[in-house]
Design an enzyme around this catalytic site. Structure first.
Site, PDB file in Angstrom:
ATOM      1  N   LYS A   1       0.843  -1.218   0.000  1.00  0.00           N
ATOM      2  CA  LYS A   1       0.000   0.000   0.000  1.00  0.00           C
ATOM      3  C   LYS A   1       0.868   1.255   0.000  1.00  0.00           C
ATOM      4  CE  LYS A   1      -2.227  -1.034   3.852  1.00  0.00           C
ATOM      5  NZ  LYS A   1      -1.645  -2.337   4.234  1.00  0.00           N
TER       6      LYS A   1
ATOM      7  N   ARG B   1      -9.473   1.106   8.557  1.00  0.00           N
ATOM      8  CA  ARG B   1      -9.084  -0.281   8.816  1.00  0.00           C
ATOM      9  C   ARG B   1     -10.183  -1.039   9.552  1.00  0.00           C
ATOM     10  NH1 ARG B   1      -3.087   0.579   8.793  1.00  0.00           N
ATOM     11  NH2 ARG B   1      -2.025  -1.393   9.071  1.00  0.00           N
TER      12      ARG B   1
ATOM     13  N   ARG C   1      11.540  -6.056   5.078  1.00  0.00           N
ATOM     14  CA  ARG C   1      11.320  -4.624   4.797  1.00  0.00           C
ATOM     15  C   ARG C   1      12.269  -3.750   5.631  1.00  0.00           C
ATOM     16  NH1 ARG C   1       5.415  -1.971   5.115  1.00  0.00           N
ATOM     17  NH2 ARG C   1       5.450  -2.545   7.319  1.00  0.00           N
TER      18      ARG C   1
ATOM     19  N   ARG D   1      11.207  -1.914  11.293  1.00  0.00           N
ATOM     20  CA  ARG D   1      10.154  -1.537  12.238  1.00  0.00           C
ATOM     21  C   ARG D   1       9.959  -2.638  13.285  1.00  0.00           C
ATOM     22  NH1 ARG D   1       5.169   0.323   8.458  1.00  0.00           N
ATOM     23  NH2 ARG D   1       4.107  -0.843  10.092  1.00  0.00           N
TER      24      ARG D   1
ATOM     25  N   ARG E   1      -0.637  -9.099  13.248  1.00  0.00           N
ATOM     26  CA  ARG E   1      -1.200  -8.090  12.338  1.00  0.00           C
ATOM     27  C   ARG E   1      -2.055  -8.745  11.257  1.00  0.00           C
ATOM     28  NH1 ARG E   1       4.014  -5.220  10.543  1.00  0.00           N
ATOM     29  NH2 ARG E   1       2.735  -3.748   9.388  1.00  0.00           N
TER      30      ARG E   1
HETATM   31  P1  AMP Z   1       0.934   0.621   9.018  1.00  0.00           P
HETATM   32  O1  AMP Z   1       2.144   1.461   8.835  1.00  0.00           O
HETATM   33  O2  AMP Z   1      -0.211   1.096   8.163  1.00  0.00           O
HETATM   34  O3  AMP Z   1       1.189  -0.846   8.845  1.00  0.00           O
HETATM   35  O4  AMP Z   1       0.448   0.837  10.526  1.00  0.00           O
HETATM   36  C1  AMP Z   1       1.279   0.456  11.617  1.00  0.00           C
HETATM   37  C2  AMP Z   1       0.439   0.309  12.872  1.00  0.00           C
HETATM   38  O5  AMP Z   1      -0.197   1.567  13.171  1.00  0.00           O
HETATM   39  C3  AMP Z   1      -0.717  -0.695  12.780  1.00  0.00           C
HETATM   40  O6  AMP Z   1      -0.310  -2.029  13.034  1.00  0.00           O
HETATM   41  C4  AMP Z   1      -1.642  -0.163  13.862  1.00  0.00           C
HETATM   42  O7  AMP Z   1      -1.153  -0.475  15.155  1.00  0.00           O
HETATM   43  C5  AMP Z   1      -1.503   1.343  13.689  1.00  0.00           C
HETATM   44  N1  AMP Z   1      -2.485   1.874  12.706  1.00  0.00           N
HETATM   45  C6  AMP Z   1      -2.230   2.430  11.486  1.00  0.00           C
HETATM   46  N2  AMP Z   1      -3.363   2.786  10.867  1.00  0.00           N
HETATM   47  C7  AMP Z   1      -4.371   2.447  11.703  1.00  0.00           C
HETATM   48  C8  AMP Z   1      -5.785   2.534  11.630  1.00  0.00           C
HETATM   49  N3  AMP Z   1      -6.393   3.049  10.552  1.00  0.00           N
HETATM   50  N4  AMP Z   1      -6.506   2.087  12.681  1.00  0.00           N
HETATM   51  C9  AMP Z   1      -5.912   1.585  13.770  1.00  0.00           C
HETATM   52  N5  AMP Z   1      -4.589   1.441  13.908  1.00  0.00           N
HETATM   53  C10 AMP Z   1      -3.808   1.870  12.881  1.00  0.00           C
END
Ligand code: AMP
Length: 211
Positions: A13, A88, A122, A155, A166
């Site tokens: 994404k 999400r 990554r 990360r 996740r």
């Molecule tokens: P990402 O970089 O999009 O993979 O997001 C990393 C982490 O941030 C996720 O595993 C969640 O803990 C949190 N996070 C990001 N976007 C959301 C969202 N829309 N709703 C809830 N938690 C989020």
């Protein structure tokens, strides 16, 4: 353009969104990036969010809805945006629908096995956020960003246990959005396992139909 990228963690994404914002000059709105910035700054919100993020859990809806509302109100979003990692959950989708209407949702389809390979390899630039992969998108110099030479890091939530969690969270809480947006007639499936260039080209084709 009011677009959203949907798909499991590691589907690409963020990588594809970065390609598209260069082409269309609209901002990428990533709740993950906004949350990581808050963690780095050590704000109250960041400290609260960190516990959930490290465990691979979702941050409470109220927090991310507040963040994205604030971001969408900024001037640069007037000409459009690409949402990456938001919404999400169904309540997040409902909250978003009260603020703006999405024109298209690109659903990147990738298997669990591929997600694990991608996320565990990554690496992200600590300075500009550019994304690499030790095998698939290696930097020219190992451990250094091609663009600015800054260190690349892994990360915390890209470690295997957090990745599995996740994926479970994605299945339980985010996958219902596929049916939600399909029913709304705006979902476009794209094979996320294809290379970055093919996925970008498929996304561009979809965008050309909505612009
Ligand atoms: P990402 O970089 O999009 O993979 O997001 C990393 C982490 O941030 C996720 O595993 C969640 O803990 C949190 N996070 C990001 N976007 C959301 C969202 N829309 N709703 C809830 N938690 C989020």
């Amino acid at each position: 353009m009011r677009l959203m990228m949907l798909g499991p963690p590691g589907a690409g994404k963020g990588t594809i969104a970065k390609k598209l914002i260069d082409k269309y000059a609209v901002p990428q709105l990533s709740t993950g990036d906004l949350l990581r910035a808050a963690v780095k700054e050590g704000t109250t919100l960041g400290l609260e969010a960190k516990k959930f993020m490290d465990a691979g859990e979702l941050v409470p809806d109220k927090v991310v809805i507040g963040l994205i509302k604030e971001r969408l109100a900024q001037r640069d979003c007037q000409k459009g945006f690409i949402l990456d990692g938001f919404p999400r959950t169904l309540p997040q989708a409902e909250a978003l629908a009260k603020i703006t209407t999405l024109q298209a949702v690109i659903n990147l389809d990738v298997s669990d096995e591929e997600v694990i390979v991608r996320l565990s390899g990554r690496r992200t630039c600590a300075k500009c956020g550019a994304i690499y992969h030790v095998r698939n998108i290696p930097p020219r110099t190992p451990g250094k960003c091609d663009k600015d030479g800054a260190d690349l890091f892994q990360r915390d939530d890209d470690k295997e246990e957090a990745i599995r969690n996740r994926l479970n969270v994605y299945r339980r809480q985010t996958m219902p959005l596929i049916d939600h947006y399909r029913a709304a007639g705006i979902l476009h499936d794209v094979d996320g396992a294809a290379g970055v260039d093919s996925v970008t080209a498929a996304s561009v084709k979809i965008i050309e139909t909505i612009k």
